[in-house]
Design a protein around this motif. Sequence first.
Motif, PDB file in Angstrom:
ATOM      1  N   GLY A 173       0.838  -1.210   0.000  1.00 30.27           N
ATOM      2  CA  GLY A 173       0.000   0.000   0.000  1.00 30.27           C
ATOM      3  C   GLY A 173       0.870   1.257   0.000  1.00 30.27           C
ATOM      4  N   ARG A 174       1.906   1.237   0.816  1.00 35.30           N
ATOM      5  CA  ARG A 174       2.793   2.406   0.890  1.00 35.30           C
ATOM      6  C   ARG A 174       3.546   2.597  -0.423  1.00 35.30           C
ATOM      7  N   LEU A 175       3.993   1.499  -0.996  1.00 39.17           N
ATOM      8  CA  LEU A 175       4.712   1.547  -2.260  1.00 39.17           C
ATOM      9  C   LEU A 175       3.840   2.207  -3.333  1.00 39.17           C
ATOM     10  N   ALA A 176       2.609   1.781  -3.380  1.00 35.80           N
ATOM     11  CA  ALA A 176       1.673   2.321  -4.371  1.00 35.80           C
ATOM     12  C   ALA A 176       1.455   3.810  -4.141  1.00 35.80           C
ATOM     13  N   ALA A 181       2.187   9.287  -5.828  1.00 32.11           N
ATOM     14  CA  ALA A 181       2.444  10.644  -5.333  1.00 32.11           C
ATOM     15  C   ALA A 181       3.694  11.202  -6.016  1.00 32.11           C
ATOM     16  N   ASP A 182       4.721  10.374  -6.121  1.00 37.30           N
ATOM     17  CA  ASP A 182       5.955  10.802  -6.788  1.00 37.30           C
ATOM     18  C   ASP A 182       5.697  11.235  -8.224  1.00 37.30           C
ATOM     19  N   LEU A 183       4.756  10.578  -8.867  1.00 34.87           N
ATOM     20  CA  LEU A 183       4.438  10.925 -10.250  1.00 34.87           C
ATOM     21  C   LEU A 183       3.597  12.208 -10.335  1.00 34.87           C
ATOM     22  N   ARG A 195     -15.394  -5.524   1.158  1.00 34.00           N
ATOM     23  CA  ARG A 195     -15.277  -5.024   2.537  1.00 34.00           C
ATOM     24  C   ARG A 195     -15.513  -6.111   3.582  1.00 34.00           C
ATOM     25  N   GLY A 196     -14.675  -6.084   4.585  1.00 32.15           N
ATOM     26  CA  GLY A 196     -14.873  -6.988   5.711  1.00 32.15           C
ATOM     27  C   GLY A 196     -14.674  -8.461   5.407  1.00 32.15           C
ATOM     28  N   MET A 197     -13.993  -8.767   4.318  1.00 35.69           N
ATOM     29  CA  MET A 197     -13.836 -10.168   3.908  1.00 35.69           C
ATOM     30  C   MET A 197     -12.407 -10.662   4.061  1.00 35.69           C
ATOM     31  N   VAL A 198     -11.474  -9.798   3.626  1.00 36.31           N
ATOM     32  CA  VAL A 198     -10.089 -10.244   3.557  1.00 36.31           C
ATOM     33  C   VAL A 198      -9.173  -9.239   4.260  1.00 36.31           C
ATOM     34  N   ARG A 199      -8.623  -9.682   5.361  1.00 39.34           N
ATOM     35  CA  ARG A 199      -7.799  -8.818   6.183  1.00 39.34           C
ATOM     36  C   ARG A 199      -6.638  -8.197   5.403  1.00 39.34           C
ATOM     37  N   THR A 200      -5.924  -9.030   4.654  1.00 37.70           N
ATOM     38  CA  THR A 200      -4.749  -8.516   3.951  1.00 37.70           C
ATOM     39  C   THR A 200      -5.103  -7.388   2.996  1.00 37.70           C
ATOM     40  N   SER A 201      -6.218  -7.568   2.320  1.00 38.73           N
ATOM     41  CA  SER A 201      -6.641  -6.564   1.367  1.00 38.73           C
ATOM     42  C   SER A 201      -6.970  -5.248   2.086  1.00 38.73           C
ATOM     43  N   GLU A 202      -7.499  -5.357   3.278  1.00 43.07           N
ATOM     44  CA  GLU A 202      -7.808  -4.145   4.035  1.00 43.07           C
ATOM     45  C   GLU A 202      -6.537  -3.461   4.511  1.00 43.07           C
ATOM     46  N   GLU A 203      -5.541  -4.263   4.819  1.00 43.32           N
ATOM     47  CA  GLU A 203      -4.257  -3.682   5.211  1.00 43.32           C
ATOM     48  C   GLU A 203      -3.677  -2.884   4.056  1.00 43.32           C
ATOM     49  N   LEU A 204      -3.829  -3.442   2.862  1.00 34.92           N
ATOM     50  CA  LEU A 204      -3.329  -2.768   1.675  1.00 34.92           C
ATOM     51  C   LEU A 204      -3.986  -1.395   1.543  1.00 34.92           C
ATOM     52  N   THR A 205      -5.296  -1.400   1.593  1.00 37.77           N
ATOM     53  CA  THR A 205      -6.059  -0.174   1.438  1.00 37.77           C
ATOM     54  C   THR A 205      -5.744   0.828   2.549  1.00 37.77           C
ATOM     55  N   ASP A 206      -5.711   0.356   3.774  1.00 35.86           N
ATOM     56  CA  ASP A 206      -5.435   1.250   4.906  1.00 35.86           C
ATOM     57  C   ASP A 206      -4.067   1.915   4.757  1.00 35.86           C
ATOM     58  N   ALA A 207      -3.071   1.093   4.425  1.00 37.69           N
ATOM     59  CA  ALA A 207      -1.718   1.633   4.301  1.00 37.69           C
ATOM     60  C   ALA A 207      -1.636   2.624   3.142  1.00 37.69           C
ATOM     61  N   PHE A 208      -2.338   2.318   2.066  1.00 34.62           N
ATOM     62  CA  PHE A 208      -2.352   3.190   0.899  1.00 34.62           C
ATOM     63  C   PHE A 208      -2.907   4.559   1.282  1.00 34.62           C
ATOM     64  N   ILE A 209      -4.063   4.537   1.931  1.00 33.77           N
ATOM     65  CA  ILE A 209      -4.702   5.791   2.324  1.00 33.77           C
ATOM     66  C   ILE A 209      -3.836   6.561   3.313  1.00 33.77           C
ATOM     67  N   VAL A 332       7.469  -7.272  -0.933  1.00 33.70           N
ATOM     68  CA  VAL A 332       6.865  -6.991  -2.238  1.00 33.70           C
ATOM     69  C   VAL A 332       7.699  -5.935  -2.954  1.00 33.70           C
ATOM     70  N   THR A 333       7.527  -5.856  -4.263  1.00 29.24           N
ATOM     71  CA  THR A 333       8.294  -4.866  -5.030  1.00 29.24           C
ATOM     72  C   THR A 333       7.409  -4.197  -6.073  1.00 29.24           C
ATOM     73  N   LEU A 334       7.838  -3.024  -6.487  1.00 31.42           N
ATOM     74  CA  LEU A 334       7.100  -2.308  -7.525  1.00 31.42           C
ATOM     75  C   LEU A 334       7.631  -2.721  -8.886  1.00 31.42           C
TER      76      LEU A 334
END
Lengths: 348, 348
Positions: A173-176, A181-183, A195-209, A332-334
């Motif tokens: 999420g942070r990488l994204a 932002a850099d661009l 929503r509310g189904m997959v923890r990992t996916s929520e972590e991604l979204t939370d970190a991104f935001i 993970v990598t970009l």
Amino acid sequence: MGKTRTSIRDVARESGVSLTTVSLVLNKNDARISDATRQRVLEAMEKLAYTPSRLARGLPNRRANTLAVLVPQLQHAFADVYFGELISGIYEAAVDRGYRIILEVARREYIRRKEYMTLLEDCSVDGILFLGATEEHRWLSEFDGTDKPLLIVNNHFSQWNLHSVVCDYPAAGRLAADYLADLGHTHIGHICGPRGMVRTSEELTDAFIERLGERGIRLSERQIVDGQFLVETGKIACDELLARNPKLTAIFAANDKMALGAYQSLRGVSKAPGADVSVLGCDDIPTAALADPPLSTIRMNFVEVGAASCRRLLDVIEGKESPEKMNQRIPVTLVERGSCHSVEGARR
Amino acid sequence: MGKTRTSIRDVARESGVSLTTVSLVLNKNDARISDATRQRVLEAMEKLAYTPSRLARGLPNRRANTLAVLVPQLQHAFADVYFGELISGIYEAAVDRGYRIILEVARREYIRRKEYMTLLEDCSVDGILFLGATEEHRWLSEFDGTDKPLLIVNNHFSQWNLHSVVCDYPAAGRLAADYLADLGHTHIGHICGPRGMVRTSEELTDAFIERLGERGIRLSERQIVDGQFLVETGKIACDELLARNPKLTAIFAANDKMALGAYQSLRGVSKAPGADVSVLGCDDIPTAALADPPLSTIRMNFVEVGAASCRRLLDVIEGKESPEKMNQRIPVTLVERGSCHSVEGARR
DNA sequence: TAATTCTGGTAAAGCATTTTACCCCGCCGC
DNA sequence: GCGGCGGGGTAAAATGCTTTACCAGAATTA
């Protein structure tokens, strides 16, 4: 001919030692055996083309040297690249340690009859790797606080104490966020997972935001729509996103399939993905590189996730593991391809 | 607690009969047992929540109720959709008949040690399904004329007498030829599979050429280039094809991956796939529908191929099969999407 | 030299089933 | 009244290996 397979007994006779000795050599429980004897036994095995019976080996110590790969009931789950990559990794790690794997699908009836327990109890397998777990899978609670060898692959549960191995979704999420932002993007949309189904996916979204926030870019609820990880739902989500925010210059999707759905959506309103609106995916499935333009994405090494999962489960099974069920995170990598451009450089 | 699992012995004690009786009931080898006794045994089982050990069951009668899915050593074979779909079909058919499946990769060392034989001999599995067979796999000759339960999935060998199930590749070739001919194409290129490697792929090509001939269109050697079934090799093959025959209006690739490679090649010379040059694929992998333009292709139902293969192998194993190793062909269909147009209607 | 400790190895008891005799008993026919 | 037979079971061998004692003899120590 071939009346009965050659057994440990034949090897013993051939090499003039006892069954025990052969067994010890076989199990590399060698310490007590002299080199000369060992050699003789090994030669006898070679000569007789002896191969121990897995079945018989398992019986005495109740070990099958087999792991089960359990997936939820989805349309042809094994045909899904995501599961496929995980399974490839699992397979390799398993073979390295002398284990086999069997495939199982957790159908409704399968769950009702608790077949996953039977599997362990009738010594069919020594452990279970569960792929594709979501909050819907309530039966996993049966393993909470148990020392039964079950491991959740690429997801985890805060409410239960279960073994698991996951990709570093917060890092993704942070990488994204940093990348977009850099661009120079400030009008950003996000297609998140269900929503509310997959923890990992929520972590991604939370970190991104959160990271976007740190970079001074606020994502309102209007800029986030959820999809079911499928191309079609990604398209629908993107349609909605564009309708709500016509000025978006970049979209981050929680997986590649939805990013490709976004491509379709953009084309539907005559915008060129990559050129007019940057699209960033997540996962790096093979199709991502084939898309036009090639999809930039966050690479999650699922083969490695599978392998790491398998190794950890084996550690648990073989008691090489401290009892705490700590979770492991795979980096993970970009991957920059052609679907993201800086705001200024964008076409038009 | 749970010192030793409840065994057939416990059930016998609980219901006051002998081990034998319990075993007979368990195996539905019931004829000799009175209803009253059977009932008592079943109740005891229920009460003790008894589940027989697969391991122990297999030992005496050397049956594992398990099938092996064997694939050649390729980079992450299980992550390949082609294998994935086959495996999904196999899995479903196997479960229907009460069998499990294990995964195996035929590495070099695996072949050298003839582990595939061991698999059968040590009673780990009752049969083997081999996916991805090519002419390179010489070791298959060991099964020629044997009654060993091995089945080749989606390929066959004329030199050996082996069980197999394949898609109807000749029909696919004819379908492709007719389709392109109907659209008015006469300058047609073909990307075929690797020469002398895969029988089914050659059938496809032969039928394609033959039917085209019947329609008055002759394909010279210059209009045919081979690839290795991969995107990259498809691209290279197409480059060559275009260099040799600049006037081509249609290309038929022996699989979708190579067709997608052709897309890349065409774009490389500023031709629009679908619009300038029609492209027809074969297989119908999921990516085909996602391509731009969506790829028209011949649909091979690999899930069904897998299922049919598995059913046939089980018939062989369970002796429900006449001894002749007849081959079965799964029908194919044309899927029209956006990548083929009639010659007149083509852009420019 | 006797006692002790290794060293290298073995006998035998499981492990959880299946399966092949074989057995007992009541009944039938003669 | 006796041989034969069939229904309903059972004992025991077999399956192929692991593992836990245990045991000779050699080497080391006292």
